[in-house]
Structure formats: structure tokens, C-alpha cells
Design a protein around this motif. Structure first.
Motif: not given
Length: 544
Positions: A28-37, A56-62, A85-87, A128-129
Motif C-alpha cells: 500500500i505504501g508504494s502505491t500511486s493512484a491517479c484519479v480523474l475527477g 501518492s495520488f494525483y488528481i486530474v480535473d478542470d 476543485r482539484a486544488e 475514472a470517476v
């Protein structure tokens, strides 16, 4: 001040370590997640991942925060209105766990280029959300080809869905509930055979007999069973045979001189355990399919390397898997139980060492170096009977809609039930119809102040179109339409595409647990579709 990234299993994640183990928490501690939304469903999913301790995680949303977001997303405040909203959600999420790194992009998922998609494929998982079918399909194709898990989650009013898309997922420990004890009653190893031979129930005192661990009583009952059958290899295979073993066990009991009673806890345990313990030591169908897979012979992935080594071990050991090495609790004096536990553990270690030797052979043959550590090999062997592999299909909304329609065709319920409860497949079809409604009209049904009755008629047209596209030409669609009731279509319109926090919290929590299963290769993830109906608080899973 620099925050330490070292994993301390005895501190922050103590409860999780009890569930996933230290190796699972490290994964779990080495998992990186990208979330769209970054809507309510996205943040609820991320909340559980951040608290679990992903790397880590990375959010992509405008999108920018609007008034409606404040009422459905607990991570946003009125002061956030107008901000990206992402920020805004990123700030709140990183406060939950300072050990987790977070970042965001104010780019729209729909605007991502092929190069961007391939870059995002470096993440452990992409989520993808509430994205469009076009965005889902775009990501699914790239990620499927490189075996990166892709999870699509959606919420619409009181309905939530999860779709997991991955070509192949290997499971090192399925955590099967109540697994049979690995006692090897039909195939005892050398040291165990020696202890059985030196055990004489007739020479024991009453106290020694009443503190004899039931595994020894089982072996002695098996000896008597074989004498009665005049067959040294006889083994109870039927219920009547096992009941005979129980009667033999009861015949071993002796009365206490002071009370005359034959009651004894260890004999009660022995009798109760007969039905589960007296089973042939075999390899389950799912494990057999893994060991006979072509992947064993060709793949350089760690899971398949050790599976090939396991296959060679089985071939060299009369078709037996490595010993699990653990004993169930049983009434016993400490000396004999400790001796038994020690010999089972030592045998398990010896088996694991042999598998490791085969693993080194396989690694050398395939030119990959020492990929499997001794610790990993031991854990793998301990759970060798619980390994699994899931194979999934590429996300294809057209094909899946046909399968959904086929499920709706098969619904056979009375009119009262049809009116009171909507089948999960029907909700799935209505979600697809609502998506098409949005694509064609630029809004979801039930929005912009349009009366529900009008939008329900338009939604029905989309439902009819989807059904027609999913059946043979000139096939009567009325039986399928009959199962998609007017009340269900009206309900979809009444939702008005609202995102209810209670649904987001529930579905997001389940989605995060499925992502952790994928990251740790433990437990069995959904295969491959999950639907939650907030009207009835019921859920369903099926494969599309």
C-alpha cells in the motif's frame, strides 16, 4: 521540516497491518493512484486511500468549485467557490495523512492527449470517476495493454457502480474463509510419522490421555480404521466412514476413577474436527489451472516465476503443495503441542527452501536474476493453496450493454416485485441511457427545470435505442422494455444527476478497498462489476 517516509507498522497503521500484514502495508505504501475527477465520489475514494497510507495520488480535473459542490462534498467550504476543485480538494486530503504525497492538474480528462494517457499509465492504478464513456474507453485501451488496473466508478442519485478493468490480476493470498487445516492425515511427513509411532494411548495415564492433542488421536483412529479394513492405505472418504472414525475415537476414552466420567475436552475436539480434517490432501481446481498455465513456462513476472517453481515442487513431491506449517488450537500439554508445532513449522520451512531452490533455477533459465526473496517465497508457500488469477476483458461499453440487455431479458418476477424493486441490470442500462441523454442533449435528464414526465419520455427513447442496438434485427424488444418500468425511468429523472454524499461515501469506500486489494495482491477483488442500489441498500456483483 522533512516528514519521515519510513513505514512503522507498530505505529500509524497498526490496525491495517493486522488485516493486510506488514508486506501488504508495504505494498500500500508504494502505491500511486491517479484519479480523474474531484467530485464527492472522487474525494471519498481518495480519502480512504490517503488514510490507508498510499505513497501518492494525483488528481486530474478542470472543474471549479460551485455552490452545488458545497452541499455534496464535505471536503469543500463556501470559501472555495470559484477555486479549481482539484486544488481545493487536494489541500484537504493531504491534511489527513502527512506521509502521503499529493498533486493535481487543472487539465480536463477529456483533453488529455495519447501521450498524457501513456504518462499516467506509470501509476499503480488509474481511477475514472463519473467520466464519459469516451474517456473511460480511451484510458481502458492503453492501460489494459500494459496490465495497469483501471477502475471506473460512477454515482447517479441513489445508484452507484464500480467496474474494474485489468487484463490479468494475480492473487498471492485470497484469504479464504475457514480454510481446511493442513494436517496431512493421508500423507504424514517423516518426523510426524515418528511421533505417531512412539505414541501409545494404552500406556498413558488418564491425565496424559486427556491432554493428547487431537491430531495424534486422529492418526491413532486412522490406524485402527485401517486394521479393521485390513488395508494399510484405507482412508475415510465418505460421511459414513468419518462417522466410523468418530466411533473409534470415542472408544479410546477412559473413565476417571474418582468420577467415572469419560468426558474429555480433547476427545470432543477430535470428534468435532473429523469431518473437516479427514479430507484427502489435494490441489484445488483454481491452483491446478495456474500450475498448468502456459504463463508458468514462459513469463518473467515474479508471480509466474514462483508458480513455475511451485509446479516443479509438486511434481517432485507426489503431487503435494508445500506444507502450510500452522496448527489449529487444540487441548494439549505444552510439551507435545510445542513439539508438533515446531515440526510442522520446520517442515514448512524446508518445503519453502526447496521451492526457493527451484525458483533460483527458473530465474537463471529466464535470465532475470534473484527476483524472489526468501521471505517472499516462504509467505507464498504458506498460502500456496490460496493463490488465484483473475483474467478480465477490455472495457467495451457496446458489448457490455448487450450483456446487460441479455440479463434484463432473463428477469422473471411477478408484477408486484417488478413494481417494488428494480433489478441491478436495469439500473445499469438506465445509467447508460442517461449518459447517452447527456451526450445528445448536453444535460442529464431531470435538470434545467424540465419536468420529469417530459424527460422520462426522452429517456425511454434512449433505452429503446440501446435495446434495439443490443438485440438481433427485428427481435421483439417489448419483453426487455417491460422489465424497465416507467417508475424506474422516472426515478432516474428525479435524481437530476444529483451526487448524494451518503452514496459517494459508501461506494467510494468500497472502491478504495478494491484498489487496495489490487495493490496488495491479497483478497479477491470484484470480478468485474458492482452495483449498489440506495433504495433497498442492496448490492450485486456480476461479470460483464
Amino acid at each position: 521540516m522533512v516528514t519521515s517516509k519510513l513505514f512503522d507498522p507498530s505505529n500509524r497503521y497498526d490496525r491495517q497491518v493486522r488485516l493486510w500484514g506488514e508486506d501488504g502495508q508495504a505494498s500500500i505504501g508504494s502505491t500511486s493512484a491517479c484519479v480523474l475527477g474531484s467530485d464527492s465520489l472522487a474525494t471519498e475514494t481518495l480519502k480512504s486511500l490517503v488514510l490507508a497510507g498510499v505513497q501518492s495520488f494525483y488528481i486530474v480535473d478542470d472543474a471549479r468549485v460551485e455552490q452545488v459542490d458545497i452541499g455534496q462534498n464535505f471536503f469543500l467550504h463556501i470559501d472555495d467557490i470559484g477555486r479549481p476543485r482539484a486544488e481545493a480538494t487536494l489541500e484537504k486530503l493531504t491534511e489527513l495523512n502527512p506521509s502521503v504525497l499529493g498533486s493535481s492538474s487543472c487539465q480536463s480528462p477529456t483533453a488529455l492527449t495519447q501521450e498524457d494517457v501513456e504518462k499516467l499509465a506509470t501509476f499503480s492504478v488509474v481511477v475514472a470517476v463519473n467520466q464519459t464513456e469516451e474517456v473511460d474507453a480511451k484510458f481502458a485501451q492503453v492501460l489494459y495493454d500494459i496490465s495497469v488496473p483501471f477502475v471506473c466508478i460512477k454515482s447517479f442519485g441513489l445508484i452507484g457502480t464500480i467496474r474494474i478493468c485489468i487484463k490479468e490480476h494475480t492473487i498471492a493470498n485470497s484469504h479464504e474463509e475457514n480454510p481446511r487445516p493442513d494436517l496431512r492425515l493421508d500423507a504424514p511427513f517423516k518426523k510426524l510419522t515418528e511421533m505417531i509411532a512412539e505414541t501409545d494411548l494404552n500406556d498413558m495415564t488418564i491425565e496424559q490421555l486427556r491432554h493428547t492433542p487431537y491430531i495424534l488421536l486422529h492418526f491413532k483412529a486412522l490406524e485402527e480404521f485401517r486394521k479393521q479394513r485390513n488395508d494399510e492405505k484405507a482412508f475415510p472418504t465418505t460421511t459414513s466412514d468419518r462417522k466410523e472414525i468418530q466411533q473409534i475415537l470415542l472408544s479410546f476414552r477412559r473413565s476417571k476413577e474418582d468420577s467415572g466420567t469419560k468426558d474429555s475436552e480433547n476427545f470432543d475436539e477430535a470428534k468435532a474436527a473429523v469431518m473437516r480434517a479427514f479430507q484427502k490432501t489435494t490441489i484445488g481446481a483454481s491452483v491446478k489451472s495456474i500450475l498448468t498455465s502456459s504463463q508458468c513456462s514462459t513469463s518473467t513476472q515474479p508471480f509466474w516465476l514462483i508458480c513455475e517453481a511451485l509446479r516443479r515442487f509438486v511434481d517432485a513431491n507426489n503431487g503435494l503443495l508445500p506444507l502450510r506449517g500452522t496448527l489449529p488450537d487444540m487441548t494439549s500439554d505444552s510439551s507435545r503441542y510445542t513439539r508438533l508445532a515446531t515440526m510442522f513449522h520446520e517442515k514448512a520451512l524446508a518445503d519453502a527452501q526447496e521451492v526457493l531452490r527451484f525458483t533460483r533455477e527458473v530465474e537463471k533459465e529466464r535470465g532475470v536474476g534473484d527476483v524472489i526473496s526468501e521471505e517472499v517465497c516462504y509467505r507464498f508457500c504458506k498460502n500456496a493453496d490460496r493463490i488465484r488469477v483473475q483474467n478480465g476483458d477490455l472495457l467495451d461499453y457496446s458489448r457490455e450493454t448487450k450483456e446487460i440487455v441479455a440479463k434484463i431479458r432473463e428477469i422473471t418476477v411477478d408484477e408486484q416485485t417488478r413494481a417494488e424493486k428494480v433489478d441491478s441490470a436495469t439500473w445499469m442500462l438506465l445509467m447508460r441511457a442517461a449518459g447517452r441523454f447527456k451526450k445528445e442533449k448536453g444535460r442529464f435528464p431531470g435538470t434545467n427545470g424540465v419536468p420529469v414526465s417530459i424527460d422520462a419520455q426522452d429517456l425511454r427513447k434512449r433505452v429503446e435505442a440501446l435495446i434495439k442496438e443490443s438485440v438481433k434485427e427485428n427481435e421483439d424488444i417489448q419483453p426487455m422494455l417491460h422489465n424497465v418500468t416507467d417508475s424506474a425511468m422516472a426515478e432516474m429523472c428525479r435524481f437530476g444527476a444529483a451526487e448524494l454524499h451518503v452514496i459517494s461515501s459508501y461506494v467510494g469506500g468500497i472502491a478504495s478497498q478494491e484498489i487496495i486489494k489490487l495493490a496488495t495482491n491479497q483478497y479477491v477483488p470484484i470480478d468485474n462489476t458492482f452495483v449498489f442500489d440506495g433504495h433497498t441498500q442492496e448490492s450485486a456483483t456480476f461479470k460483464l
